[in-house]
Write a protein that holds these residues in place. Structure first.
Motif, mmCIF file in Angstrom:
data_model
loop_
_atom_site.group_PDB
_atom_site.id
_atom_site.type_symbol
_atom_site.label_atom_id
_atom_site.label_comp_id
_atom_site.label_asym_id
_atom_site.label_seq_id
_atom_site.Cartn_x
_atom_site.Cartn_y
_atom_site.Cartn_z
ATOM 1 N N LYS A 141 -7.093 -15.757 -7.150
ATOM 2 C CA LYS A 141 -8.403 -15.491 -7.842
ATOM 3 C C LYS A 141 -9.291 -14.956 -6.980
ATOM 4 O O LYS A 141 -10.104 -14.016 -7.245
ATOM 5 N N TRP A 142 -9.564 -15.671 -5.592
ATOM 6 C CA TRP A 142 -10.377 -15.124 -4.723
ATOM 7 C C TRP A 142 -10.187 -13.685 -4.155
ATOM 8 O O TRP A 142 -10.860 -12.820 -3.913
ATOM 9 N N TYR A 143 -8.857 -13.527 -3.997
ATOM 10 C CA TYR A 143 -8.518 -11.811 -3.625
ATOM 11 C C TYR A 143 -8.590 -10.993 -4.477
ATOM 12 O O TYR A 143 -9.291 -9.994 -4.276
ATOM 13 N N PHE A 144 -8.670 -11.423 -6.041
ATOM 14 C CA PHE A 144 -8.877 -10.502 -7.079
ATOM 15 C C PHE A 144 -10.340 -10.185 -7.021
ATOM 16 O O PHE A 144 -10.633 -8.979 -7.127
ATOM 17 N N ARG A 145 -11.324 -11.311 -6.943
ATOM 18 C CA ARG A 145 -12.653 -11.042 -6.900
ATOM 19 C C ARG A 145 -13.144 -10.409 -5.678
ATOM 20 O O ARG A 145 -14.074 -9.555 -5.842
ATOM 21 N N GLY A 146 -12.400 -10.374 -4.567
ATOM 22 C CA GLY A 146 -12.971 -9.925 -3.498
ATOM 23 C C GLY A 146 -12.799 -8.499 -3.422
ATOM 24 O O GLY A 146 -13.463 -7.757 -2.924
ATOM 25 N N GLY A 147 -11.472 -8.028 -4.204
ATOM 26 C CA GLY A 147 -11.566 -6.469 -4.572
ATOM 27 C C GLY A 147 -12.376 -5.955 -5.212
ATOM 28 O O GLY A 147 -12.745 -4.639 -4.702
ATOM 29 N N PHE A 148 -13.494 -6.478 -5.709
ATOM 30 C CA PHE A 148 -14.510 -5.985 -6.410
ATOM 31 C C PHE A 148 -15.620 -5.633 -5.576
ATOM 32 O O PHE A 148 -16.511 -5.089 -5.896
ATOM 33 N N ALA A 149 -15.663 -6.242 -4.238
ATOM 34 C CA ALA A 149 -16.443 -6.145 -3.284
ATOM 35 C C ALA A 149 -16.033 -4.851 -2.494
ATOM 36 O O ALA A 149 -16.258 -4.790 -1.333
ATOM 37 N N ALA A 150 -15.579 -3.865 -3.130
ATOM 38 C CA ALA A 150 -15.206 -2.401 -2.514
ATOM 39 C C ALA A 150 -14.101 -2.804 -1.581
ATOM 40 O O ALA A 150 -14.134 -2.104 -0.402
ATOM 41 N N LEU A 151 -13.126 -3.691 -1.770
ATOM 42 C CA LEU A 151 -11.984 -4.091 -0.681
ATOM 43 C C LEU A 151 -10.737 -3.963 -1.248
ATOM 44 O O LEU A 151 -10.202 -4.887 -1.774
ATOM 45 N N PRO A 152 -10.439 -2.653 -1.942
ATOM 46 C CA PRO A 152 -9.308 -2.617 -2.686
ATOM 47 C C PRO A 152 -8.189 -3.142 -1.849
ATOM 48 O O PRO A 152 -7.073 -3.249 -2.405
ATOM 49 N N PHE A 153 -8.094 -3.041 -0.373
ATOM 50 C CA PHE A 153 -7.099 -3.548 0.248
ATOM 51 C C PHE A 153 -6.598 -5.134 -0.204
ATOM 52 O O PHE A 153 -5.463 -5.265 -0.130
ATOM 53 N N LEU A 154 -7.745 -5.821 -0.462
ATOM 54 C CA LEU A 154 -7.440 -7.171 -1.177
ATOM 55 C C LEU A 154 -6.531 -7.149 -2.240
ATOM 56 O O LEU A 154 -5.588 -8.158 -2.481
ATOM 57 N N TRP A 155 -6.858 -6.226 -3.132
ATOM 58 C CA TRP A 155 -6.012 -6.200 -4.331
ATOM 59 C C TRP A 155 -4.551 -5.678 -4.240
ATOM 60 O O TRP A 155 -3.508 -6.257 -4.613
ATOM 61 N N ALA A 156 -4.395 -4.666 -3.137
ATOM 62 C CA ALA A 156 -3.039 -4.434 -2.612
ATOM 63 C C ALA A 156 -2.114 -5.750 -2.244
ATOM 64 O O ALA A 156 -1.308 -5.949 -2.555
ATOM 65 N N VAL A 157 -3.036 -6.386 -1.374
ATOM 66 C CA VAL A 157 -2.443 -7.526 -0.608
ATOM 67 C C VAL A 157 -2.118 -8.677 -1.737
ATOM 68 O O VAL A 157 -1.146 -9.049 -1.674
ATOM 69 N N ASN A 158 -2.998 -8.753 -2.568
ATOM 70 C CA ASN A 158 -2.751 -9.764 -3.630
ATOM 71 C C ASN A 158 -1.688 -9.556 -4.616
ATOM 72 O O ASN A 158 -0.826 -10.289 -4.846
ATOM 73 N N SER A 159 -1.598 -8.332 -4.994
ATOM 74 C CA SER A 159 -0.494 -7.791 -6.020
ATOM 75 C C SER A 159 0.986 -8.167 -5.236
ATOM 76 O O SER A 159 1.900 -8.293 -5.713
ATOM 77 N N ILE A 160 0.851 -7.584 -3.923
ATOM 78 C CA ILE A 160 2.213 -7.563 -3.244
ATOM 79 C C ILE A 160 2.778 -9.239 -2.631
ATOM 80 O O ILE A 160 3.597 -9.804 -2.927
ATOM 81 N N TRP A 161 1.666 -9.982 -2.353
ATOM 82 C CA TRP A 161 1.784 -11.350 -1.755
ATOM 83 C C TRP A 161 2.176 -12.247 -3.132
ATOM 84 O O TRP A 161 2.976 -13.108 -2.833
ATOM 85 N N PHE A 162 1.721 -12.201 -4.099
ATOM 86 C CA PHE A 162 1.901 -13.159 -5.251
ATOM 87 C C PHE A 162 2.972 -12.424 -6.262
ATOM 88 O O PHE A 162 3.096 -13.003 -7.369
ATOM 89 N N PHE A 163 3.433 -11.172 -5.926
ATOM 90 C CA PHE A 163 4.386 -10.733 -6.960
ATOM 91 C C PHE A 163 5.383 -11.736 -7.187
ATOM 92 O O PHE A 163 5.768 -12.000 -8.261
ATOM 93 N N LYS A 164 6.308 -12.269 -6.172
ATOM 94 C CA LYS A 164 7.564 -13.126 -6.441
ATOM 95 C C LYS A 164 6.892 -14.325 -7.263
ATOM 96 O O LYS A 164 7.801 -15.022 -8.090
#
Length: 101
Positions: free
Chosen positions: A16-39
């Motif tokens: 949740k925090w990585y997702f929210r952090g992406g809204f702070a103009a940090l789309p890298f967090l979204w990429a990390v979140n989607s890869i890290w939690f995919f499995k």
């Protein structure tokens, strides 16, 4: 960080925090979140928090892809049109290439 050693609540909290952090103009967090939690979202046996983690993983992936498309579009447009923009192109340039009128 090893996700297998965390409780499911803690995994959901971090996702949740990585997702929210992406809204702070940090789309890298979204990429990390989607890869890290995919499995965790799609390959692990079912548990209560998994549905919410899956939602955040999908939304993070979509957000990262949209940011990548927007950034790539801007880079291509700027690189191909900067000289045609004249003074405005020079004003928004950090480095003005030599040899382009």
């Amino acid at each position: 960080m090893d996700l297998s050693k965390m409780s499911n609540d803690k995994k959901l909290h971090i996702c949740k925090w990585y997702f929210r952090g992406g809204f702070a103009a940090l789309p890298f967090l979204w990429a990390v979140n989607s890869i890290w939690f995919f499995k965790e979202a799609f390959c692990m046996p079912q548990y209560d928090e998994q549905k919410q983690i899956r939602k955040y993983v999908i939304l993070s992936g979509i957000g990262a892809i949209l940011w990548a498309i927007i950034l790539l579009s801007w880079i291509v447009t700027f690189q191909t049109q900067r000289a045609a923009w004249g003074e405005f192109g020079d004003a928004i340039s950090f480095i003005i290439p030599q040899g382009i009128p």
